[in-house]
Design a protein around this motif. Structure first.
Motif, short mmCIF file in Angstrom:
data_model
loop_
_atom_site.label_atom_id
_atom_site.label_comp_id
_atom_site.label_asym_id
_atom_site.label_seq_id
_atom_site.Cartn_x
_atom_site.Cartn_y
_atom_site.Cartn_z
N ALA A 13 18.91 10.59 0.79
CA ALA A 13 17.72 10.49 1.63
C ALA A 13 16.99 11.83 1.74
N PHE A 14 17.71 12.90 1.49
CA PHE A 14 17.08 14.22 1.56
C PHE A 14 16.01 14.38 0.49
N GLU A 15 16.19 13.65 -0.64
CA GLU A 15 15.23 13.83 -1.74
C GLU A 15 13.81 13.52 -1.29
N ALA A 55 15.85 21.62 -4.35
CA ALA A 55 15.24 21.88 -3.05
C ALA A 55 13.81 21.35 -2.98
N ARG A 56 13.24 21.02 -4.13
CA ARG A 56 11.90 20.43 -4.14
C ARG A 56 11.95 18.92 -4.13
N ALA A 64 5.78 25.21 -2.78
CA ALA A 64 6.28 24.89 -1.45
C ALA A 64 5.19 24.24 -0.60
N LEU A 65 3.95 24.72 -0.76
CA LEU A 65 2.87 24.22 0.07
C LEU A 65 2.26 22.94 -0.49
N GLU A 73 2.64 20.47 -10.61
CA GLU A 73 2.33 19.04 -10.72
C GLU A 73 3.57 18.17 -10.52
N GLU A 74 4.72 18.69 -10.98
CA GLU A 74 5.94 17.88 -10.91
C GLU A 74 6.26 17.47 -9.48
#
Lengths: 537, 307
Positions: A86-88, B211-212, A171-172, A117-118
């Motif tokens: 679920a963290f994904e 982590a992504r 990250a953003l 993009e990924e």
């Protein structure tokens, strides 16, 4: 702000270490909360548990570490168990992380644009062209010039700072509510560090994300924190607003960290004495192959002159690639000199043969940056320290007893001599290296970034050791560092190097308090949290 | 990038020239070919006649120049036994060897790499240990012995005789010799795929991808795979040498009518022109495959493209 709900709320988090470790818990009863738009700095040295805390928040604790107590809530909802699938769905859109080594955290064989993009693609953002537009906009938002070109670049074509900008862009990408940054600027030069800190803080504030910023550097804290939590051996020892913690620290450990960051330049000038080591226009040129037959000359060290007097400490300050280490190797005659002279006690050493230099080697010793690779892993510590003495003619037993004496002098136990390097921590190994250098009673000690790979509080202890030993033994020291604060703290004179050349030279108060050259001004301004030199000036 | 291609091609050309020269030198060093060819009880004048006919009476530099010139013009000499051109003999046998070598490489890749990857993903599990034990066995087993064991088992257990593949190669006849030939490479690929994969899995960019929120399957396929493949490509290029050397033995064991068998026969019968040509052909194959590997790098590693 206090009425806003917490984005992240950690309550009594306790993480157990595997049996037989040096302590039971990696993290013990840690509680903290971060609101939207707030930046919480988690400060502590390596091993204090700050990275483990971050890993727990993003659900990526290694299987050997178990959460044995406490709760983690993101916007009021309890987070799934560690490593749960679920963290994904949370990683990326809700929680994003920025790592220390940006270049290494990008896939080396994929264009950076594709990597932005990924994240958008796996979390179902728009169509192909919408993702591309978004990626380009993000590259612009982290202020990289010419987004179209950067989009197509591979990580190795970008600098460390540029890579960190890309990682921040990733990250953003999905506007997460929580940003975690784990020492994101530690691997960068001071000037780049300042830019990245500013960028990170601005983007975080503009997007109203909560940020958990992990650092060991109080200077960074001063720069960007709203609130601060200080961690030590798995526990939070102090929390408060930035001003509270920086100006009215309660816990002795916080004060120690602050003292290390605020080391000032109030060194009394020493009496001038005879120069022992001099460089006169030393030049070192590397030839880089740039074709089948052509080569290109790179001036690693360009026309550098210096004078190191007995009992004096001369600091050589500069960013990586400025030629400081090459200069050190030239002075040690470990590297051929392409121009100029090196003098020891007034005698020209530039063209002495290796045989003639052997006696000199005893009188100039060196301590290197990485204490892990500087010691032979299969040689007992006592033998390592004694080796130099034996080479220079001492008997084995005399050398070993002298080695023990010096190991004691650098603060290690009697038994240390019988053990192997891997049994020691980084700080202890550097002590061994110092003992190994000083046992020969050199007149000059060249220390090349001797503490930069160590934690702040260990740094402070070692700097104290250097100063103390210098007072007792009376060697002259050439102290190479990229850290202006450190140089200011222990040097009688400072030389600033850039691109192989000396750009500024003088007493620390002048060089740092009133820098003349634009580059030095930039370095001083870029040092996180100001230099503390302001207090002294 | 163009420079890289040009430099590598130049290097391949130089390697070939060296190979040509070495072949010339070694054949001259290993005794007088004319004396070796002539029947043992003939007189000196017959041998001299042979020498004159083969051009061996001329000075060495002239011989060398003639030799290079004839190679350049496509004249590779004739078999002294059958009088047929060496090239023709080679081409006649080449398809069989290509089928055998290709099948062996395919088996090695298709089995070796996946089991190595599976072992890496299940590190320290019984699967991992099993794969590693198998790969040591595969790598260490000499193919002349393994080939005999395969023939024996085939004949006694399954009642099929692998040892005399006459006629055109087919899937059924190629399987046993290809497995024998590819076994060592399979073991090498498995071990290497495992260690390369393990190394890649622990790279910071893999952790960052996790982590992504990049799902595991995609992480392995899109990030770990291409990065782990880079060192493997070198190994595959190098293992072609082992395959060629191994094919000489394997073809002999299985009576496979390929180039390796031809080489062994030509050496045994002192058919110098044919041996000379086959050695050059092998050198050319090695040089070209290594050039190909270098160029393949360009395709998969952008860091090399930048140079």
């Amino acid at each position: 702000m206090s009425t806003a709900p917490s984005v992240l709320k950690i309550d009594g988090l306790t993480v157990a270490l595997p049996e037989g470790g040096d302590r039971r818990y990696a993290v013990e009863a840690v509680s903290l909360s971060i609101h939207a738009g707030e930046m919480l700095c988690l400060v502590g040295e390596s091993g204090s548990g700050k990275s483990v805390t971050a890993q727990a928040v993003i659900g990526m604790l290694p299987p050997s570490l178990r959460v044995v107590g406490g709760t983690l809530r993101l916007e009021g909802t309890t987070l799934p168990p560690q490593r749960h699938r679920a963290f994904e769905r949370l990683r990326g859109p809700r929680i994003a992380m920025v790592f220390q080594d940006a270049a290494a955290s990008l896939d080396p064989v994929q264009r950076v644009g594709r990597q932005i993009e990924e994240v958008l693609e796996i979390h179902g953002f728009g169509g192909r062209s919408a993702r591309r537009q978004r990626a380009l906009a993000l590259i612009g938002a982290v202020r990289l010039p010419d987004p179209e070109r950067v989009f197509k670049a591979y990580p190795h074509q970008l600098s460390g700072g540029q890579c960190q900008r890309i990682v921040i862009a990733i990250a953003l990408a999905l506007d997460p509510v929580l940003l975690i940054a784990d020492e994101p600027t530690t691997a960068l030069d001071v000037t780049t560090q300042a830019e990245i800190l500013k960028l990170f803080a601005e983007l975080q504030a503009a997007r109203g994300a909560a940020a958990l910023f992990i650092t060991h550097d109080m200077g960074v804290v001063a720069e960007i924190a709203d609130r601060v939590a200080v961690m030590r051996v798995g526990r939070i020892v102090e929390t408060g607003t930035r001003d509270e913690v920086l100006n009215r620290p309660q816990h002795p450990y916080t004060r120690q960290l602050l003292a290390a960051a605020r080391a000032t330049g109030d060194r009394r000038p020493r009496q001038t004495s005879q120069p022992i080591l001099e460089a006169d226009g030393v030049t070192r040129i590397y030839r880089e192959r740039s074709g089948l037959f052509a080569s290109r000359e790179v001036h690693a060290v360009k026309n550098v002159s210096l004078r190191l007097r007995r009992r004096q400490t001369l600091g050589v300050v500069g960013e990586s690639g400025s030629g400081k280490s090459t200069l050190a190797r030239c002075l040690l005659r470990l590297e051929p000199i392409d121009g100029g002279r090196v003098l020891f006690e007034g005698q020209d050493m530039t063209h002495r043969s290796e045989r003639e230099l052997r006696a000199l080697r005893q009188r100039i010793q060196v301590v290197l940056q990485d204490p892990f690779s500087a010691l032979d892993p299969r040689q007992r510590v006592g033998d390592a320290v004694a080796e130099g003495l034996i080479i220079h003619g001492a008997s084995r037993s005399a050398a070993l007893s002298r080695a023990r004496e010096f190991l004691a002098m650098v603060g290690l136990s009697e038994q240390a001599a019988e053990r192997f390097p891997h049994e020691f921590s980084g700080g202890q190994r550097q002590r061994i290296c110092i003992a190994r250098a000083l046992v020969l009673e050199p007149e000059v000690l060249i220390a090349d970034e001797p503490v930069s790979s160590l934690d702040v509080s260990i740094q402070a202890q070692l700097i104290e050791l250097f100063t103390e030993l210098q007072r007792r033994i009376g060697f002259a020291m050439l102290f190479i560092t990229h850290d202006l604060r450190l140089a200011a703290a222990i040097c009688d004179e400072i030389m600033v190097m850039r691109g192989g050349e000396v750009v500024e030279h003088g007493p620390p108060a002048d060089v740092l308090g009133n820098p003349q050259q634009a580059y030095t001004q930039q370095l001083v301004a870029a040092a996180p949290g100001g230099l503390g030199i302001r207090d002294a000036a | 990038m163009i420079r890289f291609v040009v430099l590598r091609s130049l290097r391949a050309l130089i390697t070939m020239l060296l190979a040509v020269t070495l072949v010339f030198m070694f054949l001259r060093l290993s005794g007088d070919p004319a004396a070796a060819l002539a029947p043992p009880d003939v007189g000196q004048e017959v041998i001299d006649q042979y020498r004159a006919k083969m051009g061996l009476d001329r000075p060495l530099p002239v011989q060398y120049a003639n030799y290079v010139a004839s190679l350049a013009s496509g004249d590779f000499g004739y078999s002294i036994h059958t009088g047929r051109p060496a090239l023709g003999l080679f081409l006649e046998r080449l398809p069989n060897t290509l089928v055998l070598g290709g099948a062996a490489l395919a088996i090695a890749l298709v089995v070796g790499i996946p089991i190595g990857v599976v072992a890496a993903l299940n590190r320290d599990s019984p699967i991992d240990r099993g794969v590693m034990a198998f790969s040591v066995f595969a790598f260490a087993m000499p193919n002349f012995f393994f080939g005999l064991v395969v023939i024996l088992i085939g004949a006694l257990v399954f009642g099929i005789f692998f040892g005399g593949a006459a006629g055109p190669a087919s899937l059924g006849t190629v399987l046993a010799p290809a497995l024998t030939l590819g076994l060592a490479s399979m073991g090498a690929f498995a071990r290497f795929a495992r260690s390369s994969m393990l190394e890649t899995l622990n790279k910071p960019f893999m952790i960052a991808a996790e982590a992504r929120g990049v799902p595991r399957g995609r992480r392995l396929l899109r990030h770990a795979g291409p990065n782990a493949a880079i060192p493997l490509v070198t190994l595959i290029g190098l293992s072609l040498g082992a395959l060629i050397a191994g094919s000489v033995v394997t073809e002999q064991v299985f009576a496979w009518p390929g180039v390796g068998q031809l080489l062994v026969r030509s050496v045994a019968t002192r058919d110098i022109a044919v041996v000379q040509f086959l050695v050059l052909a092998v050198a050319l194959t090695m040089t070209l495959t290594n050039l190909l590997v270098d160029l393949l790098y360009l395709a998969i590693d952008p860091r090399i493209r930048a140079r």
